[in-house]
Design an enzyme around this catalytic site. Structure first.
Site, PDB file in Angstrom:
ATOM      1  N   ASP A 117       0.821  -1.211   0.000  1.00 13.29           N
ATOM      2  CA  ASP A 117       0.000   0.000   0.000  1.00 13.29           C
ATOM      3  C   ASP A 117       0.858   1.267   0.000  1.00 13.29           C
ATOM      4  O   ASP A 117       0.391   2.356   0.319  1.00 13.29           O
ATOM      5  CB  ASP A 117      -0.957   0.007   1.208  1.00 13.29           C
ATOM      6  CG  ASP A 117      -0.208   0.028   2.529  1.00 13.29           C
ATOM      7  OD1 ASP A 117       1.040  -0.085   2.509  1.00 13.29           O
ATOM      8  OD2 ASP A 117      -0.866   0.163   3.577  1.00 13.29           O
ATOM      9  N   HIS A 127      22.279   2.449 -19.431  1.00 14.46           N
ATOM     10  CA  HIS A 127      21.402   2.880 -18.336  1.00 14.46           C
ATOM     11  C   HIS A 127      21.628   2.042 -17.080  1.00 14.46           C
ATOM     12  O   HIS A 127      20.702   1.516 -16.477  1.00 14.46           O
ATOM     13  CB  HIS A 127      19.937   2.850 -18.767  1.00 14.46           C
ATOM     14  CG  HIS A 127      19.582   3.965 -19.705  1.00 14.46           C
ATOM     15  ND1 HIS A 127      18.385   4.044 -20.378  1.00 14.46           N
ATOM     16  CD2 HIS A 127      20.275   5.068 -20.076  1.00 14.46           C
ATOM     17  CE1 HIS A 127      18.370   5.138 -21.125  1.00 14.46           C
ATOM     18  NE2 HIS A 127      19.511   5.775 -20.956  1.00 14.46           N
ATOM     19  N   ASP A 137      26.018   9.826 -14.758  1.00 14.42           N
ATOM     20  CA  ASP A 137      24.982  10.504 -15.528  1.00 14.42           C
ATOM     21  C   ASP A 137      23.898  10.860 -14.525  1.00 14.42           C
ATOM     22  O   ASP A 137      23.164   9.983 -14.048  1.00 14.42           O
ATOM     23  CB  ASP A 137      24.451   9.567 -16.629  1.00 14.42           C
ATOM     24  CG  ASP A 137      23.445  10.249 -17.558  1.00 14.42           C
ATOM     25  OD1 ASP A 137      22.945  11.335 -17.210  1.00 14.42           O
ATOM     26  OD2 ASP A 137      23.164   9.670 -18.632  1.00 14.42           O
ATOM     27  N   ASP A 175      20.418  17.327 -17.190  1.00 16.89           N
ATOM     28  CA  ASP A 175      20.868  16.007 -17.650  1.00 16.89           C
ATOM     29  C   ASP A 175      22.349  16.123 -17.999  1.00 16.89           C
ATOM     30  O   ASP A 175      22.695  16.627 -19.070  1.00 16.89           O
ATOM     31  CB  ASP A 175      20.024  15.578 -18.863  1.00 16.89           C
ATOM     32  CG  ASP A 175      20.353  14.167 -19.330  1.00 16.89           C
ATOM     33  OD1 ASP A 175      21.114  13.469 -18.633  1.00 16.89           O
ATOM     34  OD2 ASP A 175      19.842  13.772 -20.401  1.00 16.89           O
ATOM     35  N   HIS A 200      24.032   4.893 -29.509  1.00 22.36           N
ATOM     36  CA  HIS A 200      22.881   5.786 -29.277  1.00 22.36           C
ATOM     37  C   HIS A 200      23.041   7.080 -30.069  1.00 22.36           C
ATOM     38  O   HIS A 200      24.100   7.343 -30.640  1.00 22.36           O
ATOM     39  CB  HIS A 200      22.672   6.042 -27.778  1.00 22.36           C
ATOM     40  CG  HIS A 200      23.819   6.726 -27.081  1.00 22.36           C
ATOM     41  ND1 HIS A 200      24.066   8.079 -27.189  1.00 22.36           N
ATOM     42  CD2 HIS A 200      24.790   6.245 -26.247  1.00 22.36           C
ATOM     43  CE1 HIS A 200      25.112   8.403 -26.437  1.00 22.36           C
ATOM     44  NE2 HIS A 200      25.586   7.306 -25.870  1.00 22.36           N
ATOM     45  N   HIS A 219      18.886  14.876 -27.409  1.00 18.13           N
ATOM     46  CA  HIS A 219      17.429  14.852 -27.241  1.00 18.13           C
ATOM     47  C   HIS A 219      17.015  16.187 -26.660  1.00 18.13           C
ATOM     48  O   HIS A 219      17.835  16.906 -26.083  1.00 18.13           O
ATOM     49  CB  HIS A 219      16.996  13.673 -26.353  1.00 18.13           C
ATOM     50  CG  HIS A 219      17.643  13.629 -24.993  1.00 18.13           C
ATOM     51  ND1 HIS A 219      17.219  14.402 -23.937  1.00 18.13           N
ATOM     52  CD2 HIS A 219      18.698  12.907 -24.520  1.00 18.13           C
ATOM     53  CE1 HIS A 219      17.973  14.148 -22.865  1.00 18.13           C
ATOM     54  NE2 HIS A 219      18.890  13.252 -23.197  1.00 18.13           N
ATOM     55  N   HIS A 240      13.777  13.351 -21.337  1.00 14.83           N
ATOM     56  CA  HIS A 240      13.655  13.209 -22.794  1.00 14.83           C
ATOM     57  C   HIS A 240      12.409  13.993 -23.146  1.00 14.83           C
ATOM     58  O   HIS A 240      11.293  13.481 -23.114  1.00 14.83           O
ATOM     59  CB  HIS A 240      13.545  11.737 -23.201  1.00 14.83           C
ATOM     60  CG  HIS A 240      14.787  10.963 -22.843  1.00 14.83           C
ATOM     61  ND1 HIS A 240      14.795   9.612 -22.630  1.00 14.83           N
ATOM     62  CD2 HIS A 240      16.065  11.370 -22.654  1.00 14.83           C
ATOM     63  CE1 HIS A 240      16.033   9.233 -22.331  1.00 14.83           C
ATOM     64  NE2 HIS A 240      16.808  10.278 -22.337  1.00 14.83           N
ATOM     65  N   GLU A 268      25.588  14.540 -26.183  1.00 14.04           N
ATOM     66  CA  GLU A 268      26.138  13.512 -25.307  1.00 14.04           C
ATOM     67  C   GLU A 268      26.753  12.333 -26.050  1.00 14.04           C
ATOM     68  O   GLU A 268      26.291  11.199 -25.941  1.00 14.04           O
ATOM     69  CB  GLU A 268      25.039  13.005 -24.368  1.00 14.04           C
ATOM     70  CG  GLU A 268      23.721  12.628 -25.039  1.00 14.04           C
ATOM     71  CD  GLU A 268      22.694  12.124 -24.020  1.00 14.04           C
ATOM     72  OE1 GLU A 268      23.028  11.186 -23.274  1.00 14.04           O
ATOM     73  OE2 GLU A 268      21.573  12.657 -23.991  1.00 14.04           O
ATOM     74  N   TYR A 288      31.777   3.157 -25.899  1.00 16.18           N
ATOM     75  CA  TYR A 288      31.529   2.096 -24.920  1.00 16.18           C
ATOM     76  C   TYR A 288      32.142   0.806 -25.430  1.00 16.18           C
ATOM     77  O   TYR A 288      31.772   0.318 -26.502  1.00 16.18           O
ATOM     78  CB  TYR A 288      30.013   1.926 -24.719  1.00 16.18           C
ATOM     79  CG  TYR A 288      29.301   3.245 -24.512  1.00 16.18           C
ATOM     80  CD1 TYR A 288      29.206   3.810 -23.240  1.00 16.18           C
ATOM     81  CD2 TYR A 288      28.757   3.937 -25.591  1.00 16.18           C
ATOM     82  CE1 TYR A 288      28.578   5.039 -23.046  1.00 16.18           C
ATOM     83  CE2 TYR A 288      28.128   5.164 -25.413  1.00 16.18           C
ATOM     84  CZ  TYR A 288      28.039   5.710 -24.145  1.00 16.18           C
ATOM     85  OH  TYR A 288      27.422   6.921 -23.968  1.00 16.18           O
ATOM     86  N   ARG A 346      31.193   8.849 -21.547  1.00 16.27           N
ATOM     87  CA  ARG A 346      30.165   9.724 -22.143  1.00 16.27           C
ATOM     88  C   ARG A 346      30.367  11.106 -21.542  1.00 16.27           C
ATOM     89  O   ARG A 346      30.705  11.226 -20.356  1.00 16.27           O
ATOM     90  CB  ARG A 346      28.750   9.205 -21.861  1.00 16.27           C
ATOM     91  CG  ARG A 346      27.640  10.124 -22.357  1.00 16.27           C
ATOM     92  CD  ARG A 346      26.253   9.449 -22.466  1.00 16.27           C
ATOM     93  NE  ARG A 346      25.673   9.066 -21.200  1.00 16.27           N
ATOM     94  CZ  ARG A 346      25.576   7.825 -20.745  1.00 16.27           C
ATOM     95  NH1 ARG A 346      26.030   6.822 -21.466  1.00 16.27           N
ATOM     96  NH2 ARG A 346      25.008   7.570 -19.579  1.00 16.27           N
ATOM     97  N   GLU A 374      28.219  14.720 -21.432  1.00 14.42           N
ATOM     98  CA  GLU A 374      26.897  15.258 -21.784  1.00 14.42           C
ATOM     99  C   GLU A 374      26.689  16.641 -21.189  1.00 14.42           C
ATOM    100  O   GLU A 374      26.832  16.839 -19.986  1.00 14.42           O
ATOM    101  CB  GLU A 374      25.800  14.316 -21.243  1.00 14.42           C
ATOM    102  CG  GLU A 374      24.385  14.848 -21.427  1.00 14.42           C
ATOM    103  CD  GLU A 374      23.307  13.839 -21.035  1.00 14.42           C
ATOM    104  OE1 GLU A 374      23.542  13.029 -20.123  1.00 14.42           O
ATOM    105  OE2 GLU A 374      22.228  13.889 -21.660  1.00 14.42           O
TER     106      GLU A 374
HETATM  107  N1  GLY Z   1      20.141  10.454 -18.619  1.00 12.74           N
HETATM  108  C1  GLY Z   1      19.463   9.966 -19.745  1.00 12.74           C
HETATM  109  C2  GLY Z   1      20.048  10.469 -20.967  1.00 12.74           C
HETATM  110  O1  GLY Z   1      21.166  10.955 -20.968  1.00 12.74           O
HETATM  111  O2  GLY Z   1      19.438  10.484 -22.009  1.00 12.74           O
HETATM  112 MN    MN Z   2      20.604  12.784 -22.028  1.00 10.79          MN
HETATM  113 MN    MN Z   3      22.089  11.760 -19.244  1.00  7.49          MN
END
Ligand code: GLY
Ligand code: MN
Ligand code: MN
Length: 439
Positions: free
Chosen positions: A40, A244, A261, A272, A351, A355, A362, A385, A389, A407, A409
């Protein structure tokens, strides 16, 4: 921003939205449903971004109705009733008075009156704007009322004939950030910068990833953010090759890379940011070479952002630089054109580069318009970003390359003359990063 100024900006957004849907339409937006975590116990409630964007109303079990020119009121909120006993358990509710006085509703009703009141709006509307498929249970209730209003059409000479998704209109508005939205995003980014600095400073061999997750999330909350805008990624060593990765339970080793990240959510707006740093050390020569490739790709990609450029431009630029860099380091064979043509680079870069960013990490808004990559305009915010990898088991590269993920970003605002790197103050150059990790 003052509460009055905030109320005004919600009002202005509603005005624009109602101009777009025009007289003869009713738009219905439900609040986000409450979600169960286990038993609950509920997840901490977060209002639906579209709903909040137009109403500024944060309570669950609410419905917003917009009906331009309707004599009973254009903006109607259905809300939970005041309830002394319930409020003792779960906190104060606005109630119908608060919905009108504090949230600008022309009319407000309790949510249990929806079936009684909403048909009065639907029966006078040719068009119904409703985001079908978001909340199936609520879909049923709405469709039942729409069917009723349709059935009345022969007798009244008016009634719904079309169902339209209101999100196209709302999302195009959300894509173009207002000053106040940019200010909230800046705050989310400042808070996140401090979190990344603390993480680089404190990460040391022998610590667990979750200890750094705690530092990051502590920095968010202790500076007034709602928390992370998405689950904080603390990926050391080979975990950085999992895009992720959120388990955050590995013991870190000195000298490995740590990919973080993490971005705060402040007043409904997300940051982000990703940084990759050596744990308690300086970069090794190989780490430095790979890092420099990603950094060059990122800087060159950011460089091309300006009004008139296309959304895909930074990706295409970053990809070129990454491919050239990987060829230089012997990770990929063949000419750059062959590698791009065969997409063999996807083994190491799987990727896209950007975005939209805003209330959602996103964020909403079309990436393609008229079949072509979208033209950038002032007020849009996007991430850049790029990364590399290398899986820990990848035997196409020398052993020393395996299990490395990088990465970088940043969050970029398109300005009238070019762009602004909103997250520029988060350490990124090799010297600035090492000053924290090897200090
Ligand atoms: N943190 C998610 C992305 O970089 O898209
Ligand atoms: Mn991102
Ligand atoms: Mn990110």
């Amino acid at each position: 921003m003052s509460l009055d100024a905030k109320a005004d900006s919600f009002k202005t957004r509603r005005k624009h939205f109602m101009e777009r849907i025009a007289a003869g339409a009713t738009a219905i937006l439900p609040s986000a449903p409450v979600a169960i975590r286990s038993g609950d116990v509920e997840f901490i409630y977060r209002q639906d971004s579209d709903f909040y964007y137009l109403t500024g109303f944060a309570e669950p079990e609410s419905v917003a109705v917009f009906s331009p020119g309707h004599p009973d009121g254009e903006f109607v909120l259905f809300v939970r009733p005041r309830d002394r006993e319930r409020e003792t358990w779960t906190g104060r509710r606005a109630g119908i008075e608060g919905a009108m006085i504090d949230h600008g509703a022309d009319k407000a009703y309790t949510i249990d009156e929806l079936e009684k009141i909403l048909p009065r709006y639907l029966e006078k509307s040719e068009r119904v704007h409703y985001p079908l498929g978001l909340n199936e249970k609520f879909d049923e209730r709405v469709l039942k009322m729409v069917r009723w209003a349709q059935a009345m059409r022969p007798r009244l000479g008016v009634g719904p004939t079309v169902l339209i998704d209101p999100r196209d209109i709302i999302h195009e508005a959300r894509l173009m950030k207002e000053e106040a939205e940019i200010a909230a995003m800046r705050r989310a980014m400042e808070i996140s910068r401090e979190a990344h600095r603390q993480a680089m400073l404190k990460a040391r061999g022998g610590m667990k990833e979750w200890q750094i997750e705690a530092e990051v999330n502590y920095a968010f909350r202790s500076q007034g953010a709602a928390g992370p805008s998405y689950p904080t990624i603390i990926a050391s060593g080979p975990n950085a090759a999992t895009l992720h990765y959120i388990q955050n339970d590995r013991e870190m080793r000195t000298g490995e890379l740590l990919l973080i990240d993490a971005g705060a959510e402040y007043d409904y707006y997300a940051a982000d940011i990703t940084r990759t740093s050596p744990i308690g050390a300086k970069f090794t020569q190989l780490q430095r070479d790979l890092y420099q490739v990603v950094l060059d790709a990122q800087l060159k990609a950011i460089d091309v952002i300006k009004p008139g450029a296309r959304f895909d431009d930074p990706h295409n630029v970053a990809l070129r630089v990454l491919v050239d860099g990987m060829r230089g380091l012997g990770m990929l064979q063949g000419s750059a054109d062959e590698i791009l043509e065969s997409a063999s680079y996807r083994r190491f870069y799987m990727h896209r580069t950007s975005h939209w960013l805003g209330m959602d990490v996103h964020d909403v808004g079309l990436y393609r318009v008229g079949g072509a990559s979208r033209v950038l305009e002032p007020g849009m915010v996007l991430t850049v970003e790029p990364g590399l990898y290398i899986d820990r088991d990848d035997d196409t590269v020398p052993e020393s390359f395996r299990g490395i993920g990088i990465r970088i970003e940043d969050d970029i605002l398109v300005t009238a003359n070019g762009h602004e790197v909103m997250t520029a103050a988060t350490p990124k150059t090799i010297a600035d990063v090492e000053a924290l990790t090897a200090g």
